[in-house]
Design an enzyme around this catalytic site. Sequence first.
Site, PDB file in Angstrom:
ATOM      1  N   LYS A  96       0.834  -1.226   0.000  1.00  0.00           N
ATOM      2  CA  LYS A  96       0.000   0.000   0.000  1.00  0.00           C
ATOM      3  C   LYS A  96       0.855   1.256   0.000  1.00  0.00           C
ATOM      4  CE  LYS A  96      -4.114  -1.983   2.202  1.00  0.00           C
ATOM      5  NZ  LYS A  96      -3.635  -3.279   2.705  1.00  0.00           N
ATOM      6  N   ASP A  99       3.115   7.467  -1.228  1.00  0.00           N
ATOM      7  CA  ASP A  99       3.926   8.688  -1.147  1.00  0.00           C
ATOM      8  C   ASP A  99       4.247   9.201  -2.557  1.00  0.00           C
ATOM      9  OD1 ASP A  99       5.584  10.717  -0.033  1.00  0.00           O
ATOM     10  OD2 ASP A  99       6.109   9.377   1.627  1.00  0.00           O
TER      11      ASP A  99
HETATM   12  O1  S5P Z   1      -9.628  -2.765   1.668  1.00  0.00           O
HETATM   13  C1  S5P Z   1      -8.823  -3.588   2.061  1.00  0.00           C
HETATM   14  C2  S5P Z   1      -7.605  -3.798   1.405  1.00  0.00           C
HETATM   15  C3  S5P Z   1      -6.751  -4.804   1.839  1.00  0.00           C
HETATM   16  S1  S5P Z   1      -5.391  -5.162   0.861  1.00  0.00           S
HETATM   17  N1  S5P Z   1      -9.111  -4.379   3.125  1.00  0.00           N
HETATM   18  C4  S5P Z   1      -8.265  -5.369   3.581  1.00  0.00           C
HETATM   19  O2  S5P Z   1      -8.617  -6.054   4.543  1.00  0.00           O
HETATM   20  N2  S5P Z   1      -7.045  -5.570   2.958  1.00  0.00           N
HETATM   21  C5  S5P Z   1      -6.090  -6.618   3.430  1.00  0.00           C
HETATM   22  O3  S5P Z   1      -6.714  -7.894   3.293  1.00  0.00           O
HETATM   23  C6  S5P Z   1      -5.679  -6.505   4.896  1.00  0.00           C
HETATM   24  O4  S5P Z   1      -4.488  -5.737   5.031  1.00  0.00           O
HETATM   25  C7  S5P Z   1      -5.458  -7.954   5.283  1.00  0.00           C
HETATM   26  O5  S5P Z   1      -4.147  -8.374   4.957  1.00  0.00           O
HETATM   27  C8  S5P Z   1      -6.435  -8.736   4.414  1.00  0.00           C
HETATM   28  C9  S5P Z   1      -7.748  -9.102   5.079  1.00  0.00           C
HETATM   29  O6  S5P Z   1      -7.532  -9.935   6.175  1.00  0.00           O
HETATM   30  P1  S5P Z   1      -8.719 -10.623   6.993  1.00  0.00           P
HETATM   31  O7  S5P Z   1      -8.012 -11.372   8.073  1.00  0.00           O
HETATM   32  O8  S5P Z   1      -9.627  -9.566   7.505  1.00  0.00           O
HETATM   33  O9  S5P Z   1      -9.434 -11.549   5.996  1.00  0.00           O
END
Ligand code: S5P
Length: 271
Positions: A96, A99
Site C-alpha cells: 500500500k 507517497d
Molecule cells: O480494503 C482492504 C484492502 C486490503 S489489501 N481491506 C483489507 O482487509 N485488505 C487486506 O486484506 C488486509 O491488510 C489484510 O491483509 C487482508 C484481510 O484480512 P482478513 O483477516 O480480515 O481476511
Amino acid sequence: MAPSFLTQTYSERAKVNDNACAKKLLELMDKKKTNLSVAIDVTKKDDIIRIADLLGPYICVLKTHIDIVEDFDMELVETLKQLAQKHEFLIFEDRKFADIGNTVKHQYEGGVYKIASWSDITNAHPIPGEGIIKGLKEVGLPLNRALLLLAEMSSKGTLAKGQYTLDTIEMAKRNTDFVIGFIGQNRIYDNGDNSQDFLYLTPGVGLETKGDSLGQQYRTPHQVIVESGCDIIIVGRGVYGAKDDAEIKERAEKYRKAGWDAYLERIGQSQ
Ligand code: S5P
C-alpha cells in the site's frame, strides 16, 4: 459488441491480456481452478513458510505484509519464491505505497525488504496522484512486475469511494502497461467494449463472521464474485486463523470451492 470480461473464462481473458504478469495469473487460476488469494498475516518467518507450503495447491496469489514479520531475512523471500515456483502461485506484497514518486521508488526497490526483487505484484493508494505510478513503474516494469491500485477498501468509513474511485480507474486506464487492476469491492469499470481487462482483487471476505472489532467488514465469496463481479477473493483470518494445519487446509479448500463455484455460476457454467 464483444462480450464483457465479466462472462468470459479466466483462460479466455489470459489469451487477450497483454501484461505478462496478469496473463500468467489468469492462466494459473484456470489451471489450478482457484480464484483464492490468502493473506498470510502472521509474524514469524517459519509460520509463513509452513502455511505457504500447506496452502500452495489451493491459491493463485499469496499475499504478504512483509513489515509485520519479526524475524525477517532475505532467506524468507527466497523460500517464498521457491514455493511460488513449486505450487505455481504469484506473490503479492500488500505494501500500500502512498507517497510521492521519488520516495516510493526507493521504498519499492531498496531498504530492508527489496520488495521489487521478489514480489510479482504490489499495490498503491492513488492519493498522491499519478507520480506514484510513474515512480513504481520505473522500478517494476523492467522486472515484469505489476501494480494494483486501491480503488475501494473493505473497512468501515473508508474515504475511497465515489469520485475518488472513478478517478482511480481513469488513472489506471492511462497506465495499463503496469497497472493490471484494483483492490476493490465492486467491478466498477466493466465497459463491455473489451478495451481493457482489469482484475479486481477483493479483501473483506468471510463465511463465518460479518466483521471484526476494528472496522473490517466481510462479505461472502458469492457476493464478491457473482453480485459484485470481482475476480479474486482475498481471505486472511478466515483461513490461517484455524486451530491446526489440518483445519487451515480444510478452510482453504472451503473458500477455494466457494470462490470457484461462484465464478462458474457467473460465467454460466455451473452444473
Ligand atoms: O480494503 C482492504 C484492502 C486490503 S489489501 N481491506 C483489507 O482487509 N485488505 C487486506 O486484506 C488486509 O491488510 C489484510 O491483509 C487482508 C484481510 O484480512 P482478513 O483477516 O480480515 O481476511
